[in-house]
Write a protein that holds these residues in place. Structure first.
Motif, PDB file in Angstrom:
ATOM      1  N   ASP A  33       2.234   2.102  -3.642  1.00 45.98           N
ATOM      2  CA  ASP A  33       1.904   2.528  -4.368  1.00 45.98           C
ATOM      3  C   ASP A  33       0.707   3.588  -4.280  1.00 45.98           C
ATOM      4  O   ASP A  33       0.263   4.712  -4.477  1.00 45.98           O
ATOM      5  CB  ASP A  33      -0.014   1.604  -4.268  1.00 45.98           C
ATOM      6  CG  ASP A  33      -0.441   0.039  -4.695  1.00 45.98           C
ATOM      7  OD1 ASP A  33       0.819   0.040  -5.149  1.00 45.98           O
ATOM      8  OD2 ASP A  33      -0.676  -0.780  -4.215  1.00 45.98           O
TER       9      ASP A  33
ATOM     10  N   ARG B  46       1.223   6.915  -6.395  1.00 47.58           N
ATOM     11  CA  ARG B  46       0.300   7.390  -6.562  1.00 47.58           C
ATOM     12  C   ARG B  46       0.467   9.513  -7.026  1.00 47.58           C
ATOM     13  O   ARG B  46       0.497   9.877  -8.113  1.00 47.58           O
ATOM     14  CB  ARG B  46      -0.750   7.432  -5.774  1.00 47.58           C
ATOM     15  CG  ARG B  46      -2.420   8.239  -6.417  1.00 47.58           C
ATOM     16  CD  ARG B  46      -3.138   8.121  -5.431  1.00 47.58           C
ATOM     17  NE  ARG B  46      -2.792   8.280  -4.158  1.00 47.58           N
ATOM     18  CZ  ARG B  46      -3.065   9.471  -4.027  1.00 47.58           C
ATOM     19  NH1 ARG B  46      -3.481  10.485  -4.731  1.00 47.58           N
ATOM     20  NH2 ARG B  46      -2.586   9.887  -2.563  1.00 47.58           N
TER      21      ARG B  46
ATOM     22  N   ARG C  32       0.830  -1.347   0.053  1.00 44.78           N
ATOM     23  CA  ARG C  32      -0.134  -0.225  -0.332  1.00 44.78           C
ATOM     24  C   ARG C  32       0.605   1.299   0.034  1.00 44.78           C
ATOM     25  O   ARG C  32       0.307   2.327  -0.787  1.00 44.78           O
ATOM     26  CB  ARG C  32      -0.581  -0.125   1.061  1.00 44.78           C
ATOM     27  CG  ARG C  32      -1.905  -1.674   1.597  1.00 44.78           C
ATOM     28  CD  ARG C  32      -3.289  -0.724   2.121  1.00 44.78           C
ATOM     29  NE  ARG C  32      -2.639  -0.651   3.537  1.00 44.78           N
ATOM     30  CZ  ARG C  32      -2.692  -1.581   3.762  1.00 44.78           C
ATOM     31  NH1 ARG C  32      -2.757  -2.608   3.636  1.00 44.78           N
ATOM     32  NH2 ARG C  32      -2.197  -1.537   5.328  1.00 44.78           N
TER      33      ARG C  32
END
Length: 279
Positions: free
Chosen positions: A111, A115, A108
Motif C-alpha cells: 500500500d 501511494r 502495508r
C-alpha cells in the motif's frame, strides 16, 4: 723328521687358526665450529629444521582441500538447521500469528509503495508542480504529526478495554498489546489519555502502573486507529493478547468502530542529537 710335519715347521692347527676381527672404523671427527653449532641447537630448533619447509605432495594437498570443503558444508548445514529449529518447535498458534503478521506487513508495504507511486504520478502530470509539491508536503507533515503524537487524529479502528479485578496485569502485558497492534497496522494509539509514540515506556507493577511517567489504573482503555479487520484478529489469535490476559484472570473486550478519536497530544520535542540530512 715326523711325516705329519710340513717343511714350514707349523702344525695344521696352527695354520687354521682364525684371524682376529677387524676393529670398526673410528667415527669421523667433527670440526670445532660444527661441534659448537650442534651443541648450541635446542630440541625445538632441531624439530623445526626437520619439518620446515613443509614438503606437501599433490595427494596430500587434494585431501586437505576436500576436508576443508566437507567441513564448510557441515558448518553451513548445522547453522541452517539451528536457525530453522525455532520455527520447527513453535506452537501452531505461534506459527499462525507469525504468518498473519508477515501478511499484514507485506500488505502495508504494498500500500505504501502504491501511494508513493500515485504521488509521483500526480507530480509528473500536474500543471502546477510547485503547488502539488506543497500540498503533498502538508499531507506528509500531518502524517508525521500523527505518528509523533503532536496532532489529534480520527478514523476507523477499535477500542480495547482491559479489566483487572485481581490486579495481575503487569506493564509488559500492556506493552505486548501495543506491539501486537503496531504489527497489525495501528497508526495512532492512546492508553487512558496517554498518547503512545515511538519512545513510550511502561513501568511500575501490577496495580501501580505508569505510562511515560503518568500513573494509569484499571480498566486500561486502548483507543486505536487502523483497519479494524486487521487489528481485532491480531489480538484474538490463539496464544495472543486476549488469551494471555484471560490466563491472568483479566478480561479483554475488543469493539470495532468506524470513528475512533485519538486526541491526547505530546509536545513537539527537538532531538538532542538527530538532525535532518540532505542526503
Amino acid at each position: 723328521m715326523n711325516s705329519e710335519e710340513k717343511p714350514n715347521g707349523r702344525s695344521p692347527e696352527q695354520r687354521r687358526a682364525p684371524l682376529p676381527p677387524l676393529a670398526p672404523p673410528a667415527p669421523a671427527q667433527q670440526s670445532a665450529p660444527e661441534a659448537e653449532e650442534s651443541a648450541s641447537q635446542t630440541g625445538r630448533q632441531r624439530l623445526r629444521a626437520a619439518v620446515w619447509p613443509l614438503r606437501v605432495t599433490r595427494a596430500q594437498l587434494i585431501v586437505a582441500v576436500l576436508l576443508f570443503v566437507l567441513g564448510l558444508g557441515l558448518a553451513i548445514q548445522v547453522r541452517s538447521t539451528s536457525e530453522d529449529s525455532a520455527l520447527r518447535g513453535a506452537r501452531q498458534e505461534d506459527l499462525v500469528r507469525i504468518l498473519d503478521e508477515l501478511d499484514n506487513r507485506t500488505q502495508r508495504l504494498e500500500d505504501e509503495k502504491q501511494r508513493l507511486e500515485d504521488q509521483r504520478t500526480e507530480l509528473e502530470n500536474s500543471s502546477d508542480q510547485a503547488e502539488e509539491a506543497r500540498k503533498q508536503t502538508l499531507q506528509k507533515e500531518q502524517q508525521l504529526g500523527i505518528l509523533a503524537g503532536t496532532v489529534a487524529a480520527q478514523g476507523p479502528g477499535i477500542t480495547l478495554t482491559i479489566s483487572d479485578p485481581a490486579g495481575t496485569v503487569e506493564p509488559d502485558m500492556l506493552l505486548d498489546a501495543v506491539q501486537e497492534l503496531r504489527a497489525a497496522g495501528a497508526e495512532a494509539i492512546q492508553v487512558n489519555g496517554v498518547r503512545v509514540v515511538a519512545d513510550t515506556f511502561f513501568s511500575g507493577a501490577a496495580g501501580d502502573m505508569e505510562v511515560d511517567g503518568k500513573r494509569v489504573s484499571a480498566p486500561y482503555t486502548f483507543k486505536v486507529i487502523g483497519k479494524p479487520q486487521d487489528l481485532e484478529p491480531a489480538l484474538n489469535i490463539p496464544g495472543g493478547v486476549v488469551q494471555t490476559l484471560e490466563k491472568e484472570q483479566a478480561t479483554a473486550v475488543v469493539a470495532r468502530s468506524e470513528k475512533i478519536i485519538v486526541d491526547a497530544l505530546r509536545p513537539a520535542e527537538r532531538p538532542d542529537y538527530a538532525r535532518s540530512s540532505s542526503q
